[in-house]
Design a protein around this motif. Structure first.
Motif, PDB file in Angstrom:
ATOM      1  N   TYR A 184       2.447  37.954 -15.045  1.00 48.58           N
ATOM      2  CA  TYR A 184       1.657  36.790 -14.651  1.00 48.58           C
ATOM      3  C   TYR A 184       0.218  37.281 -14.490  1.00 48.58           C
ATOM      4  N   PRO A 185      -0.780  36.445 -14.834  1.00 45.53           N
ATOM      5  CA  PRO A 185      -2.166  36.931 -14.815  1.00 45.53           C
ATOM      6  C   PRO A 185      -2.569  37.545 -13.470  1.00 45.53           C
ATOM      7  N   ASN A 186      -3.224  38.696 -13.559  1.00 46.81           N
ATOM      8  CA  ASN A 186      -3.702  39.422 -12.381  1.00 46.81           C
ATOM      9  C   ASN A 186      -2.637  39.632 -11.311  1.00 46.81           C
ATOM     10  N   SER A 187      -1.445  39.941 -11.759  1.00 47.30           N
ATOM     11  CA  SER A 187      -0.393  40.202 -10.778  1.00 47.30           C
ATOM     12  C   SER A 187       0.533  41.255 -11.361  1.00 47.30           C
ATOM     13  N   GLN A 190       3.715  40.959 -11.033  1.00 45.30           N
ATOM     14  CA  GLN A 190       5.016  40.301 -11.209  1.00 45.30           C
ATOM     15  C   GLN A 190       5.287  39.999 -12.681  1.00 45.30           C
ATOM     16  N   PRO A 191       6.400  40.539 -13.213  1.00 43.87           N
ATOM     17  CA  PRO A 191       6.671  40.305 -14.637  1.00 43.87           C
ATOM     18  C   PRO A 191       7.041  38.852 -14.925  1.00 43.87           C
ATOM     19  N   LYS A 192       6.550  38.364 -16.059  1.00 42.03           N
ATOM     20  CA  LYS A 192       6.903  37.005 -16.492  1.00 42.03           C
ATOM     21  C   LYS A 192       8.074  37.081 -17.469  1.00 42.03           C
ATOM     22  N   THR A 193       8.009  38.043 -18.352  1.00 39.48           N
ATOM     23  CA  THR A 193       9.133  38.268 -19.277  1.00 39.48           C
ATOM     24  C   THR A 193       9.043  39.676 -19.889  1.00 39.48           C
ATOM     25  N   TYR A 194      10.175  40.133 -20.401  1.00 37.23           N
ATOM     26  CA  TYR A 194      10.234  41.388 -21.163  1.00 37.23           C
ATOM     27  C   TYR A 194      10.779  41.033 -22.537  1.00 37.23           C
TER      28      TYR A 194
END
Lengths: 369, 617
Positions: free
Chosen positions: A270-273, A275-279
Motif C-alpha cells: 500500500y502506498p507509503n506503508s 503493509q503488503p497489498k499483494t504478492y
C-alpha cells in the motif's frame, strides 16, 4: 424378547435424534478442547491427536474418543435415522437424504484428503527452475556417492520409515548402516575435541517446521566401523574404499511431473506503508514439450491436473535478491468437498424454504418434525 | 528524538498570536489530502485517528479533531501543558517511575518530557521481548510511547514555518551580505540563503572564535542549527506534499528541492499557518482550498466524490446518531409497556417514525462505508458489529412494522443499541477505514463468505435475543400463547443456521483457493462450526420432542452464547489465520456475559420444573 425385537430396539436407538444430539455435543466438546489446546500445543499436534484420531490418550491421562470415532458413530446414526424415517413424505425424505448425504461426502473427502493429499512447497530465486518440491516438516535420509559426474544418484529413506536398531545395506557396496538412535527434535552441541556433535533430545515443538530431527548412525565395513551424528541439514562425508559417501538429513523431496521456472516475483505495498497489498509470481510452467507462462498471486492459484500452486511466501534479501515460495498441493479428491458443499447448500436451501413455508402456515408442531 | 524534543521545548512559547479561537473555524483544513496507513484520506480522518490514539476521544475539551490537529501543527507550544494523553491504568505510570495524580486520567506532554530518556529505556527493554510474550501493561506502555512520539513528530512537522531565535536575522547589514531583501525568521526562510551563509561561514572559520563579531556569531549559530535540523529531521508522518505516485512530508519536500527555493506547496502551507495564527478566516480558507486543489490534481488515484463522502461521513457520524436514536426507542418501548391506550397509539407512531429514520441513517452509513472503502464493509471486528447490527435492524424492521408489539420493539431497539455500543467501543481504537491485509484483499470472497457468515451471526444472535423475550413473556403471561414470537424465533434461527453454514462452506472454498486446504481447524473456523453444530442439536432435540417451545427458546440462548464465543472468544486465543480480530481486554466482559446467560437459562429451567402446574406449553 426375541433377537429381532432386540435388534430393532438397538436399531431404533442407533437412529434416534438423541444419539445425534449426543454425537454433535461430543464433537462440540472436542472442537472446544482442540481449539483451546492449539494455543499451547500448536495446530499440527492438536490435529493429529484430536481431529485426526480414533482414540485420544495424550491429555488428562484418560483415553477418550477422537473425532474419527464420533464421526463414524454419527454416520451410523444418520444412516439408521434415515432408514427409520423412510415413511416420511417423499419431498421430506429426499431433502433429508441430500442434506445428510452431503455430510457423508464431507466425511469421505476428509478421509481421502488425509490419505492422498500432499502439501509441499518450492522456493525459487528469480531465474531459477525446479522439478521437485520439498516437504514442510517431513524428513528423509539421503545418501549419495561422491563422483565426478554432473549427475548423481541419490537414494533416500523416509525418516518415518526408519526404525531404530535396524540395519540397512547401502546398494552397490558392502557397507552396512545401523540406526542407533533417532531424535524427533533435538539440540546439538559440539566441542573442538570431539569430531561428532553431542545430541540432546528435546520435546516436540508446537510448530513442526521448527523441529530439528537427528540420527546417530553406525557404518560397518568389512574391517572398519564408524559412527556419524547427523544433525540439521548439512551433509556429512563417510569414507569408503576408493570414494566417499555423503549422508544428509533433509526435508523430503518429491519429484514433480512438471518444471517450474520463476521469471519474476513482486510484492506490492500500500502506498507509503509496509503493509503488503499483494504478492505475485510470474512463472513458466513446463510439462513435457509445452511451456506455459502463468501468473500466480494471492487468491489466484494455478491448477494443473491434481496439482495446485499457490503464492505462499516472499522474501527480499539484503542484496536485493527476491525469493518466492509457492505452496504445492497434490489432491486428487479436490472436487469432492466442492460437490458436497453444493449439495449441502442446495438441499439446505430447499429445506429452509419448505420449513419456513410450513411454519407460517400455522401447522401443528409435529409437522415440523 | 531527544534533539527534537529539546528544539520543541525551546520554541518560542506564545510568540505567535493566540487570541480566542471561538470565532475562527478550522474546517477548511479538513479536506486536505494526506497519505496515512497506506491510503489517501482527508485530514479530518487523520485528525480523528490521531486524537483517538493520543486522547482516546473524538472531541477533546469541546474541540473537534480538526481544531486539535490545527493547534498541534501550527501552535504546538500551546498544547504542551494541556492534559491530553489518556492513561486508564495508573500502574503504567508507576511502571515508568512517574507519580500518578489523583483523579486525573489525562496527562500533559510536559508531565512526560522530563522523563523521556527513562521512558525510552523502559520501552527498549519491552521491545526486546517477543511481541507474543508481552504483557497487557507492556503493550499499553508501547502504545503510550507511540502516542508521545506521534505528538512530538506532528508538532514538529511544520516547525520549519515557525520563527526560531537562532534563525532570526534582522540586521540590515547581515541581510545585505546574504542578499536577503526582508528579515528572516524561520528555517524555511533561511534555506534559500544557505549557500551565501556557507560562503560567509568559510571566511569566519579562518578567524579564532574570540574574534567573531556579533553578526559572525549569528551566521555560525544559524548555520550550525540549520545543519542540525536538516540532519536530525526524519519526520515523515505528515505526508501532504503529493507527487505522481508518491507523497512526501514538508521536510522531505524541502530536502528534495536542491534549488533551496520553497515550492508552491510549502509557500501555501506557510500561508495557511500564518492565517491560522493571525486568525484570518478568509485567508485561511483561501489558502486551504488552494492547497486542496493543487493536491487533488496531483493524486490521480483519489476519487473526488469518495473524498467528499468521507468528509461528510465524519461530520454526519451516522452510527453515533443511530446509537442515540436506538436509546430513545428503548425508552419508547418501555413506555409502551406501561402506557394506556391513547398514549400507546402516539408512542407506536413515534416509534415507527424514529425506527424508519434509524434504518435509513444506518443503511446510508453502511452504503457510505462501502463507497468510501470500495469493498464490502466487513473486514474488521468493528465492521462486523456494524454489519450484523444493520442486518438485524434492516430485515426485522419489516416485521416490527407489521406486528407493532412492544416486546418486538424492545428486542429490535435493544439489539441495535447493544451492537452499536460494542462497535463504538471498537471504533475508538483508531481509523475505522483500514486497508485490508493481502490475503483478505479480494472483494468477491469478502462479499460472499464474510457477508454470509456475518448474516448468519446476525440471525443466530437475534434469535437468541428473541429467545430471551419469549422465555420472559411466557413466564409473565402464561395464559397467552406466544405463537408468533415462537415462530419468529424459529425462523430467525433457521435462517441464521443456513447463512452460517453457507458462509463457512464458502470460507472453505476461499481457504482452498488461497492456502490450498478446505478446512484447517483454525479457531475462527471451529467457532463457526460450533454455531452450526449447536443449532443442529437445538433443532434435532426439538424435532425429537425432547423439549417443547420453552426449551427451544432457552436453546436459542445457548446458540447466542456460541455466537459470542465464535465472535470474541476465538480471537482471545491469539492463534490462527483470521488475524483481523485479535483483541485484548474483552475476556472478562465475555466471561461475565456468558455467566449471565448460563444463570438466565438455569433460572428459567428451574422455574419451569418448580411450577409444573403452570402450563408453559
Amino acid at each position: 424378547m426375541t433377537l429381532k425385537s432386540s435388534l430393532k430396539k438397538v436399531f431404533v436407538h442407533l437412529g434416534s435424534l438423541k444419539l445425534t444430539a449426543f454425537c454433535l455435543g461430543y464433537i462440540i466438546i472436542l472442537i472446544i478442547l482442540g481449539t483451546v489446546l492449539q494455543a499451547q500445543y500448536g495446530i499440527f499436534i492438536v490435529q493429529e491427536k484430536i481431529f485426526k484420531s480414533w482414540i485420544c490418550q495424550n491429555w488428562l491421562n484418560i483415553p477418550f474418543f477422537g473425532l474419527y470415532s464420533m464421526m463414524s458413530l454419527l454416520l451410523i446414526n444418520v444412516t439408521c435415522g434415515l432408514f427409520l424415517r423412510r415413511n416420511l413424505p417423499k419431498k421430506r425424505i429426499l431433502s433429508l437424504i441430500f442434506i445428510h448425504g452431503s455430510l457423508f461426502l464431507f466425511c469421505l473427502s476428509g478421509l481421502l484428503k488425509n490419505l492422498w493429499t500432499k502439501e509441499t512447497h518450492i522456493t525459487l530465486k528469480e531465474g531459477e527452475s525446479i522439478n521437485y518440491s520439498i516437504s514442510y516438516y517431513k524428513y528423509e535420509l539421503a545418501i549419495w556417492e561422491n563422483n565426478e559426474q554432473s549427475e548423481r544418484e541419490i537414494r533416500s529413506l523416509k525418516l518415518d520409515d526408519i526404525k531404530q536398531n535396524q540395519t540397512y545395506t547401502i546398494p552397490n557396496t558392502s557397507i552396512k548402516m545401523k540406526i542407533q538412535t533417532q531424535f524427533s527434535n533435538s539440540t546439538a552441541s559440539s566441542s573442538q575435541m570431539a569430531s561428532n556433535y553431542t545430541l540432546n533430545r528435546v520435546p516436540i515443538h508446537k510448530n513442526p517446521e521448527k523441529n530439528i530431527p537427528a540420527l546417530i548412525v553406525s557404518f560397518n565395513n568389512d574391517n572398519n566401523s564408524s559412527v556419524l551424528h547427523l544433525y540439521g541439514l548439512d551433509p556429512q562425508a563417510q569414507k569408503i574404499p576408493h570414494s566417499s559417501l555423503y549422508i544428509q538429513l533433509r526435508h523430503q523431496h518429491h519429484p514433480l511431473p512438471f518444471t517450474v521456472e520463476l521469471k519474476d516475483v513482486q510484492r506490492e505495498l500500500y502506498p507509503n506503508s509496509s503493509q503488503p497489498k499483494t504478492y505475485q509470481s510470474q512463472i513458466i510452467h513446463q510439462h513435457k514439450q509445452f511451456f506455459q507462462p502463468v501468473l500466480i498471486k494471492m487468491n489466484h492459484p494455478f491448477h494443473f491436473k491434481n496439482w495446485t500452486l499457490y503464492q505462499s511466501g516472499y522474501e527480499k534479501k539484503d542484496s536485493g535478491e527476491e525469493i518466492s515460495t509457492l505452496a504445492l498441493v497434490y489432491d486428487p479428491s479436490k472436487s469432492l468437498p466442492y460437490g458436497a458443499s453444493l449439495l449441502f447448500i442446495c438441499s439446505f436451501l430447499s429445506s429452509l424454504f419448505f420449513r419456513l413455508k410450513n411454519l407460517f402456515k400455522r401447522k401443528k408442531a409435529k409437522d415440523y418434525k | 528524538m531527544i534533539y527534537l524534543l529539546i528544539c520543541f521545548l525551546l520554541s518560542p512559547q506564545g510568540h505567535t498570536q493566540t487570541s480566542s479561537q471561538s470565532f475562527f473555524s478550522s474546517q477548511a483544513f479538513e479536506s486536505i489530502p494526506i497519505l496515512d496507513e497506506g491510503r489517501y484520506k482527508p485530514m479530518i480522518s487523520f485528525a480523528q485517528s490521531t486524537l483517538l490514539k493520543i486522547s482516546g476521544t473524538k472531541r477533546w475539551k469541546k474541540k473537534t479533531a480538526i481544531e486539535f490537529m490545527c493547534q498541534l501543527l501550527f501552535e504546538p507550544e500551546n498544547l504542551i501543558n494541556e492534559q491530553l494523553f489518556l492513561i486508564k491504568d495508573k500502574d503504567i505510570l508507576r511502571s515508568l517511575g512517574l507519580p500518578p495524580i489523583k483523579n486525573q486520567k489525562r496527562y500533559s506532554f510536559s508531565f512526560f518530557s522530563d522523563h523521556i530518556e527513562h521512558i525510552q529505556k523502559v520501552v527498549q527493554t519491552i521491545l526486546d521481548i517477543a511481541p507474543s510474550q508481552r504483557t497487557i501493561r507492556e503493550k499499553q506502555i508501547l502504545q503510550l510511547w507511540s502516542s508521545i512520539q506521534l505528538f512530538i513528530h506532528l508538532s514538529f512537522s511544520l516547525q520549519h514555518l515557525n520563527p526560531m531565535p537562532f534563525f532570526t536575522i534582522k540586521d540590515p547589514q547581515l541581510l545585505n551580505q546574504i542578499q536577503a531583501k526582508s528579515p528572516i525568521y524561520t528555517y524555511q526562510e533561511i534555506r534559500p540563503f544557505i549557500p551565501k551563509i556557507k560562503d560567509l561561514a568559510k571566511k569566519v572559520h579562518t578567524k579564532s572564535t574570540q574574534n567573531w563579531s556579533e553578526n559572525e556569531n549569528k551566521i555560525m549559530t544559524s548555520l550550525f542549527q540549520y545543519t542540525q535540523w536538516t540532519q536530525q529531521q526524519k519526520n515523515h508522518i505528515l505526508l501532504i506534499c503529493h507527487k505522481k505516485g508518491h507523497s512526501l512530508s514538508p521536510w522531505q519536500k524541502m530536502a528534495q528541492n536542491t534549488t533551496y527555493q520553497p515550492s508552491l506547496e510549502l509557500l501555501t502551507l506557510q500561508h495557511i499557518q500564518l492565517a491560522y495564527q493571525q486568525q484570518n478566516q478568509k485567508e485561511f480558507n483561501k489558502a486551504c482550498h488552494s492547497f486542496y486543489l493543487n493536491a487533488i490534481q496531483k493524486i490521480q488515484s483519489i476519487k473526488k466524490r469518495r473524498f467528499q463522502v468521507e468528509i461528510f461521513y465524519h461530520h454526519f457520524q451516522p452510527f453515533r446518531l443511530t446509537q442515540h436514536i436506538f436509546l430513545c426507542l428503548i425508552f419508547i418501548s418501555i413506555g409502551l409497556f406501561i402506557s394506556f391506550k391513547f398514549g400507546k397509539n402516539i408512542l407506536t407512531i413515534t416509534f415507527l417514525i424514529l425506527s424508519s429514520l434509524t434504518v435509513l441513517i444506518y443503511t446510508s452509513g453502511i452504503i457510505g462505508r462501502i463507497f468510501i472503502l470500495a469493498r464490502p464493509p466487513v473486514s474488521t471486528l468493528y465492521e462486523t458489529f456494524l454489519f450484523v447490527g444493520w442486518v438485524i435492524s434492516f430485515f426485522s424492521f419489516f416485521i416490527i412494522v407489521k406486528r407493532r408489539t412492544p416486546d418486538l420493539f424492545l428486542a429490535w431497539s435493544g439489539t441495535g443499541l447493544i451492537l452499536q455500543t460494542i462497535a463504538h467501543y471498537y471504533g475508538l481504537e483508531g481509523d475505522t477505514f483500514k486497508t485490508v491485509e493481502a490475503v483478505l484483499n479480494n472483494n468477491f470472497w469478502l462479499a460472499t463468505h464474510v457477508l454470509a457468515v456475518t448474516t448468519g451471526y446476525a440471525g443466530c444472535f437475534f434469535a437468541g435475543i428473541l429467545g430471551h423475550i419469549y422465555t420472559i413473556k411466557e413466564y409473565c403471561q402464561p395464559q397467552k400463547k406466544q405463537d408468533f414470537l415462537f415462530k419468529l424465533t424459529t425462523a430467525t434461527l433457521f435462517i441464521g443456521w443456513f447463512f452460517v453454514s453457507l458462509g463457512t462452506l464458502l470460507g472453505g472454498v476461499w481457504a482452498d483457493q488461497s492456502w490450498g486446504r478446505f478446512w484447517g481447524w483454525d479457531p475462527k473456523e471451529n467457532g463457526a462450526l460450533m454455531i452450526i453444530l449447536t443449532t443442529a442439536i437445538i433443532f434435532h432435540l426439538y424435532w425429537d420432542q425432547t423439549y417443547q417451545k420453552r426449551g427451544f427458546a432457552l436453546g436459542t440462548i445457548v446458540v447466542l452464547m456460541s455466537v459470542l464465543i465464535a465472535w470474541f472468544g476465538t480471537n482471545l486465543l491469539g492463534v490462527g489465520l483470521h488475524s483481523y480480530g485479535f483483541t485484548s481486554g474483552t475476556a472478562i466482559k465475555l466471561g461475565l456475559t456468558l455467566l449471565f446467560e448460563i444463570f438466565f437459562i438455569f433460572i428459567f429451567a428451574f422455574i419451569h420444573k418448580k411450577n409444573p402446574q403452570k402450563k408453559y406449553v
